[in-house]
Scaffold this active site. Structure first.
Site, PDB file in Angstrom:
ATOM      1  N   ASN A   9       0.871  -1.180   0.000  1.00 50.94           N
ATOM      2  CA  ASN A   9       0.000   0.000   0.000  1.00 50.94           C
ATOM      3  C   ASN A   9       0.904   1.226   0.000  1.00 50.94           C
ATOM      4  O   ASN A   9       1.492   1.568   1.024  1.00 50.94           O
ATOM      5  CB  ASN A   9      -0.880  -0.031   1.268  1.00 50.94           C
ATOM      6  CG  ASN A   9      -1.656   1.261   1.456  1.00 50.94           C
ATOM      7  OD1 ASN A   9      -1.775   2.066   0.547  1.00 50.94           O
ATOM      8  ND2 ASN A   9      -2.188   1.447   2.654  1.00 50.94           N
ATOM      9  N   LYS A  11       0.109   4.273  -0.321  1.00 52.97           N
ATOM     10  CA  LYS A  11      -0.559   5.472   0.223  1.00 52.97           C
ATOM     11  C   LYS A  11      -0.348   6.651  -0.741  1.00 52.97           C
ATOM     12  O   LYS A  11      -0.284   6.442  -1.945  1.00 52.97           O
ATOM     13  CB  LYS A  11      -0.051   5.767   1.628  1.00 52.97           C
ATOM     14  CG  LYS A  11      -0.063   4.521   2.520  1.00 52.97           C
ATOM     15  CD  LYS A  11       0.134   4.824   3.955  1.00 52.97           C
ATOM     16  CE  LYS A  11       0.219   3.520   4.730  1.00 52.97           C
ATOM     17  NZ  LYS A  11       0.139   3.704   6.163  1.00 52.97           N
ATOM     18  N   HIS A  94      -9.345   0.881   4.887  1.00 53.27           N
ATOM     19  CA  HIS A  94      -8.074   1.105   5.579  1.00 53.27           C
ATOM     20  C   HIS A  94      -8.313   2.071   6.742  1.00 53.27           C
ATOM     21  O   HIS A  94      -9.140   2.975   6.644  1.00 53.27           O
ATOM     22  CB  HIS A  94      -7.037   1.679   4.604  1.00 53.27           C
ATOM     23  CG  HIS A  94      -5.656   1.709   5.180  1.00 53.27           C
ATOM     24  ND1 HIS A  94      -5.242   2.687   6.047  1.00 53.27           N
ATOM     25  CD2 HIS A  94      -4.607   0.860   5.036  1.00 53.27           C
ATOM     26  CE1 HIS A  94      -3.990   2.439   6.409  1.00 53.27           C
ATOM     27  NE2 HIS A  94      -3.588   1.337   5.808  1.00 53.27           N
ATOM     28  N   GLU A  96      -6.782   4.545   7.795  1.00 47.79           N
ATOM     29  CA  GLU A  96      -6.621   5.974   7.475  1.00 47.79           C
ATOM     30  C   GLU A  96      -7.860   6.498   6.759  1.00 47.79           C
ATOM     31  O   GLU A  96      -8.253   7.648   6.937  1.00 47.79           O
ATOM     32  CB  GLU A  96      -5.353   6.174   6.624  1.00 47.79           C
ATOM     33  CG  GLU A  96      -4.097   5.985   7.467  1.00 47.79           C
ATOM     34  CD  GLU A  96      -2.887   5.507   6.708  1.00 47.79           C
ATOM     35  OE1 GLU A  96      -2.860   5.568   5.462  1.00 47.79           O
ATOM     36  OE2 GLU A  96      -1.940   5.035   7.376  1.00 47.79           O
ATOM     37  N   GLU A 162      -5.010  -5.080  10.726  1.00 48.74           N
ATOM     38  CA  GLU A 162      -3.999  -4.056  10.961  1.00 48.74           C
ATOM     39  C   GLU A 162      -4.310  -3.303  12.250  1.00 48.74           C
ATOM     40  O   GLU A 162      -5.143  -2.383  12.246  1.00 48.74           O
ATOM     41  CB  GLU A 162      -3.983  -3.053   9.801  1.00 48.74           C
ATOM     42  CG  GLU A 162      -3.709  -3.670   8.454  1.00 48.74           C
ATOM     43  CD  GLU A 162      -3.153  -2.651   7.485  1.00 48.74           C
ATOM     44  OE1 GLU A 162      -2.100  -2.931   6.927  1.00 48.74           O
ATOM     45  OE2 GLU A 162      -3.764  -1.584   7.318  1.00 48.74           O
ATOM     46  N   GLY A 168       2.670   2.249  10.642  1.00 48.35           N
ATOM     47  CA  GLY A 168       3.585   3.361  10.425  1.00 48.35           C
ATOM     48  C   GLY A 168       4.285   3.835  11.688  1.00 48.35           C
ATOM     49  O   GLY A 168       4.893   4.902  11.702  1.00 48.35           O
ATOM     50  N   SER A 208       3.845  -2.163  10.344  1.00 48.13           N
ATOM     51  CA  SER A 208       5.297  -2.111  10.551  1.00 48.13           C
ATOM     52  C   SER A 208       6.009  -3.417  10.189  1.00 48.13           C
ATOM     53  O   SER A 208       6.991  -3.799  10.848  1.00 48.13           O
ATOM     54  CB  SER A 208       5.623  -1.688  11.993  1.00 48.13           C
ATOM     55  OG  SER A 208       5.118  -0.395  12.250  1.00 48.13           O
TER      56      SER A 208
HETATM   57  C1  PEP Z   1      -0.561   0.106   6.112  1.00 48.76           C
HETATM   58  O1  PEP Z   1      -0.723   1.290   5.981  1.00 48.76           O
HETATM   59  O2  PEP Z   1      -1.404  -0.672   5.640  1.00 48.76           O
HETATM   60  C2  PEP Z   1       0.624  -0.365   6.827  1.00 48.76           C
HETATM   61  C3  PEP Z   1       0.650  -1.606   7.256  1.00 48.76           C
HETATM   62  O3  PEP Z   1       1.661   0.538   7.018  1.00 48.76           O
HETATM   63  P1  PEP Z   1       3.115   0.235   7.653  1.00 48.76           P
HETATM   64  O4  PEP Z   1       3.620  -1.030   7.030  1.00 48.76           O
HETATM   65  O5  PEP Z   1       3.933   1.438   7.269  1.00 48.76           O
HETATM   66  O6  PEP Z   1       2.924   0.108   9.127  1.00 48.76           O
END
Ligand code: PEP
Length: 254
Positions: A9, A11, A94, A96, A162, A168, A208
């Site tokens: 992803n 973003k 997601h 966000e 998630e 992040g 992460s």
């Molecule tokens: C995400 O935004 O779906 C995500 C898992 O981000 P990150 O790997 O940066 O934590």
């Protein structure tokens, strides 16, 4: 045996020229990779040029969001058929999108229906906040998100668990923690679709994940790959994660 999925992803990162550069670094390593499904989800502006680059490879392409309506006065939105012109997947719900753009379980549900009606495989994201986690509400939150988000849909989908506090932040959930929640998600899927179907649905962990910690997640019984944010913007890290997931499959098969 569930084939793992590693989905990136991106973003709101990468102009078209930057996206092309990143994908050209990945293609030699990913184009023929077997035993794992790779999916790139660049920003909408890069879908068309990246689709052209991925032609003839085994690498999948997805959008990061879409509207549920087929067309109309929805400024700034992409319709399902616009996504399916280029891609096979779409990330929906997601955290966000839920936090900054008012996405709810109900809108996620409408989008899952629309995605499936247009031949897209939705990657449906669920997860709890830090406060919810600390209040031991993880299971209740993800169960609600799955039940409401998947009401009346078909089982052709992928789930991404998630935990919001792990996205992040560099603060990944332990692989045991992630696996335990993913098992709960699979039980909820079994209530909806029946146990046999639920056993075949891929459930990813996201939060992460990097080349250096991916193996511990993929070694878990119920984690079928990962949704990757930050590490998907670095060709070497993303490729490493794909190869690590493949190595775990080979181990499981031997
Ligand atoms: C995400 O935004 O779906 C995500 C898992 O981000 P990150 O790997 O940066 O934590």
């Amino acid at each position: 045996m569930r084939t793992p999925i590693i989905a990136g992803n991106w973003k709101m990162n990468k102009t078209v020229s930057e996206a092309r550069e990143l994908v050209s670094e990945m293609i030699p390593f990913l184009k023929d990779v077997q035993g794992v499904t790779t999916v790139l989800c660049p920003p909408a502006s890069a879908l068309l040029p990246i689709a052209a680059m991925l032609e003839g490879t085994d690498i999948g392409l997805g959008a990061q969001n879409m509207h549920w309506e087929a067309n109309g006065a929805y400024t700034g939105e992409l319709a399902p058929a616009m996504v399916s012109e280029f891609g096979q997947y779409v990330i929906l719900g997601h955290s966000e999108r839920r936090e900054y753009f008012g996405e709810t379980d109900e809108t996620v549900n409408k989008k899952v229906h629309a995605a499936q009606a247009n031949g897209l495989i939705p990657i449906v994201c669920v997860g709890e906040t830090l406060e919810e986690n600390e209040a031991n509400q993880t299971s209740a939150i993800v169960s609600r998100q799955i039940q409401a988000g998947l009401a009346g849909v078909k089982s052709d989908l992928v789930i991404a668990y998630e935990p919001i506090w792990a996205i992040g932040t560099g603060r990944a959930a332990t692989s045991e923690m992630a696996n335990a929640t993913i098992k709960i998600i699979r039980e909820v899927l079994a209530d909806i679709f029946g146990n046999e179907v639920a056993q075949g649905i891929r459930i990813l962990y996201g939060g992460s994940v990097k080349g250096s910690n991916a193996a511990e997640y993929f070694a878990q019984s119920d984690i079928d790959g990962a949704l990757i944010g930050g590490a998907a913007l670095k060709a070497d890290d993303f490729v490493k994660i794909v190869y690590v997931s493949r190595a775990e499959v080979m181990k499981g098969n031997s």
